[in-house]
Design a protein around this motif. Structure first.
Motif, short mmCIF file in Angstrom:
data_model
loop_
_atom_site.label_atom_id
_atom_site.label_comp_id
_atom_site.label_asym_id
_atom_site.label_seq_id
_atom_site.Cartn_x
_atom_site.Cartn_y
_atom_site.Cartn_z
N PHE A 1 0.84 -1.20 0.00
CA PHE A 1 0.00 0.00 0.00
C PHE A 1 0.87 1.25 0.00
CE2 PHE A 1 -1.83 3.55 2.28
CZ PHE A 1 -2.98 3.77 1.54
N THR A 2 1.92 1.26 0.84
CA THR A 2 2.78 2.44 0.97
C THR A 2 3.47 2.75 -0.36
OG1 THR A 2 3.13 1.84 3.27
CG2 THR A 2 4.63 3.45 2.36
N MET A 3 3.84 1.70 -1.07
CA MET A 3 4.47 1.88 -2.38
C MET A 3 3.51 2.58 -3.34
SD MET A 3 7.25 1.38 -3.97
CE MET A 3 8.36 0.05 -3.59
N LYS A 4 2.28 2.10 -3.36
CA LYS A 4 1.27 2.71 -4.26
C LYS A 4 0.97 4.15 -3.84
CE LYS A 4 -1.35 -1.26 -5.87
NZ LYS A 4 -2.18 -2.19 -5.10
N TRP A 5 0.86 4.34 -2.54
CA TRP A 5 0.53 5.67 -2.03
C TRP A 5 1.67 6.65 -2.33
CZ3 TRP A 5 -0.19 7.69 3.60
CH2 TRP A 5 -1.12 8.72 3.61
N GLY A 6 2.91 6.18 -2.14
CA GLY A 6 4.08 7.01 -2.45
C GLY A 6 4.11 7.39 -3.92
N ASP A 7 3.79 6.41 -4.79
CA ASP A 7 3.72 6.69 -6.23
C ASP A 7 2.70 7.80 -6.49
OD1 ASP A 7 5.56 4.77 -6.94
OD2 ASP A 7 4.08 3.24 -7.46
N GLN A 8 1.56 7.67 -5.81
CA GLN A 8 0.48 8.63 -6.02
C GLN A 8 0.89 10.03 -5.55
OE1 GLN A 8 -3.16 7.82 -3.79
NE2 GLN A 8 -3.73 9.97 -4.08
N ILE A 9 1.47 10.11 -4.35
CA ILE A 9 1.84 11.41 -3.78
C ILE A 9 2.95 12.07 -4.62
CG2 ILE A 9 2.83 12.58 -1.77
CD1 ILE A 9 1.53 10.34 -0.03
N SER A 10 3.97 11.28 -4.98
CA SER A 10 5.06 11.87 -5.77
C SER A 10 4.55 12.30 -7.15
CB SER A 10 6.24 10.91 -5.90
OG SER A 10 5.87 9.72 -6.54
N GLY A 11 3.63 11.52 -7.70
CA GLY A 11 3.04 11.87 -9.00
C GLY A 11 2.26 13.18 -8.93
N GLU A 12 1.50 13.32 -7.86
CA GLU A 12 0.73 14.55 -7.67
C GLU A 12 1.64 15.77 -7.54
OE1 GLU A 12 -2.02 14.80 -4.26
OE2 GLU A 12 -2.88 12.94 -5.03
N ALA A 13 2.68 15.63 -6.72
CA ALA A 13 3.59 16.76 -6.48
C ALA A 13 4.35 17.10 -7.77
CB ALA A 13 4.56 16.41 -5.36
N GLN A 14 4.78 16.06 -8.49
CA GLN A 14 5.51 16.24 -9.74
C GLN A 14 4.63 17.00 -10.76
OE1 GLN A 14 8.63 15.16 -10.56
NE2 GLN A 14 8.53 15.76 -12.71
N LYS A 15 3.38 16.57 -10.86
CA LYS A 15 2.45 17.16 -11.82
C LYS A 15 2.24 18.64 -11.49
CE LYS A 15 -2.11 16.24 -13.84
NZ LYS A 15 -3.19 16.97 -13.18
N SER A 16 2.02 18.90 -10.23
CA SER A 16 1.77 20.26 -9.79
C SER A 16 2.99 21.15 -10.08
CB SER A 16 1.45 20.23 -8.30
OG SER A 16 1.09 21.48 -7.85
N LEU A 17 4.19 20.63 -9.81
CA LEU A 17 5.42 21.41 -10.05
C LEU A 17 5.62 21.69 -11.54
CD1 LEU A 17 8.11 19.86 -7.68
CD2 LEU A 17 7.34 22.22 -7.67
N VAL A 18 5.48 20.63 -12.35
CA VAL A 18 5.74 20.79 -13.79
C VAL A 18 4.72 21.75 -14.42
CG1 VAL A 18 5.75 19.58 -16.02
CG2 VAL A 18 6.99 18.63 -14.10
N GLU A 19 3.46 21.60 -14.02
CA GLU A 19 2.44 22.50 -14.58
C GLU A 19 2.72 23.96 -14.25
OE1 GLU A 19 -1.36 19.42 -14.74
OE2 GLU A 19 -1.36 21.05 -13.26
N THR A 20 3.07 24.22 -12.98
CA THR A 20 3.34 25.62 -12.61
C THR A 20 4.63 26.12 -13.25
OG1 THR A 20 3.93 24.64 -10.49
CG2 THR A 20 2.04 26.08 -10.49
N LEU A 21 5.60 25.21 -13.40
CA LEU A 21 6.86 25.60 -14.04
C LEU A 21 6.63 26.00 -15.50
CD1 LEU A 21 10.04 25.67 -14.04
CD2 LEU A 21 9.96 23.29 -14.77
N GLN A 22 5.86 25.16 -16.22
CA GLN A 22 5.58 25.46 -17.63
C GLN A 22 4.82 26.77 -17.78
OE1 GLN A 22 3.78 21.74 -18.65
NE2 GLN A 22 5.60 21.00 -19.72
N LYS A 23 3.87 26.98 -16.89
CA LYS A 23 3.06 28.21 -16.93
C LYS A 23 3.97 29.41 -16.66
CE LYS A 23 -1.38 29.86 -15.13
NZ LYS A 23 -1.21 30.67 -13.91
N ALA A 24 4.84 29.29 -15.66
CA ALA A 24 5.74 30.40 -15.31
C ALA A 24 6.69 30.72 -16.47
CB ALA A 24 6.53 30.06 -14.05
N ILE A 25 7.20 29.66 -17.14
CA ILE A 25 8.13 29.90 -18.26
C ILE A 25 7.40 30.63 -19.40
CG2 ILE A 25 9.50 28.78 -20.09
CD1 ILE A 25 10.39 26.71 -18.05
N SER A 26 6.17 30.17 -19.71
CA SER A 26 5.47 30.80 -20.83
C SER A 26 5.03 32.23 -20.48
CB SER A 26 4.29 29.95 -21.30
OG SER A 26 3.29 29.95 -20.32
N GLU A 27 4.78 32.50 -19.22
CA GLU A 27 4.33 33.85 -18.85
C GLU A 27 5.49 34.80 -18.54
OE1 GLU A 27 1.62 33.37 -15.60
OE2 GLU A 27 0.04 32.55 -16.90
#
Ligand code: HEC
Length: 220
Positions: free
Chosen positions: A51-77
């Motif tokens: 369970f912890t492995m799956k949950w860790g995958d989920q949490i890191s995926g969420e954080a990664q997505k949030s960072l990349v999205e804001t990074l791309q937005k910041a670069i374009s703006e």
């Protein structure tokens, strides 16, 4: 006659009601306690780790997505140098937001870090070295779980490899891939920066997520 009959019927009913009422609360509390302790006992270690492995995958995926999205937005703006300023202010709060949501601790750590707050501790250093070795040997890195604090905390880690492109604008060759204005901004905000000179495919760092055993069990 009728009235008496009714009264007699009522008495056992009322006393039964009170008895149940008071006993019920005691019983329910005891029951909850028993349920809680058996819940903890029932969780088998292999299931917990899975369970912890799956949950860790989920949490890191969420954080990664949030960072990349804001990074791309910041670069374009704001352009790449403007985005450095943005990362400086927002990268840690973004990971903190994900951490708060799940009641765990979320970090990105690196041996060659930009922000000294992202320096690894001893356990993280060992894991980073193992991940780096695998990358060098061309072996695939799988996420990993280590028990820390006498097993009270499960440390989920996952390698972060430079996919190329966008990352090199801020982590690549300072003489070729990073624009002068961006480099100036990096040096201004991070006088101790170690995070340049990376190539695509290299290990950049890792996600380090400390999951209290209790939180994992609660969420299973
Ligand atoms: C606009 C410039 C920029 C780009 C593009 C960029 N980064 Fe960063 N990166 C930064 C800054 C600034 C920090 C420090 C953030 C902080 O203060 O916590 C950082 C920090 C990191 C860290 C945390 C460890 C450390 O060195 O402090 C990792 C891991 C990381 N970046 C990976 C990547 C990856 C992977 C990509 C490509 C998807 C990428 N970065 C793209 C600017 C950038």
């Amino acid at each position: 006659m009728k009235k008496i009959y009714r009264l007699i019927m009522l008495i056992p009913y009322v006393s039964l009601f009170f008895a149940c009422g008071s006993e019920k609360t005691v019983d329910r509390e005891t029951f909850k306690e028993i349920q809680k302790s058996t819940e903890i006992k029932k969780v088998n270690e292999a299931e917990l780790l899975e369970f912890t492995m799956k949950w860790g995958d989920q949490i890191s995926g969420e954080a990664q997505k949030s960072l990349v999205e804001t990074l791309q937005k910041a670069i374009s703006e704001k352009g790449t140098s403007g985005a450095v300023e943005f990362c400086h202010a927002e990268a840690l709060p973004i990971t903190q937001e994900v951490a708060d949501k799940h009641q765990v601790a979320v970090k990105r750590v690196s041996l060659k870090n930009r922000n000294p707050a992202n320096a690894p501790n001893e356990m993280e250093t060992n894991l980073l070295e193992a991940y780096a070795y695998n990358v060098e040997q061309g072996l695939e890195n799988q996420p990993n779980i280590q028990k820390v604090d006498n097993g009270e905390v499960l440390l989920y880690t996952k390698a972060i490899v430079i996919p190329g492109g966008i990352c090199l604008q801020c982590h690549g060759d300072p003489n070729a891939e990073i624009e002068a204005a961006t480099l100036a901004k990096i040096n201004e905000k991070y006088p101790q920066d170690k995070a340049t000179g990376y190539k695509a495919g290299e290990l950049r760092g890792m996600w380090s997520i400390s999951i209290p055993r209790k939180e994992a069990i609660k969420n299973m």
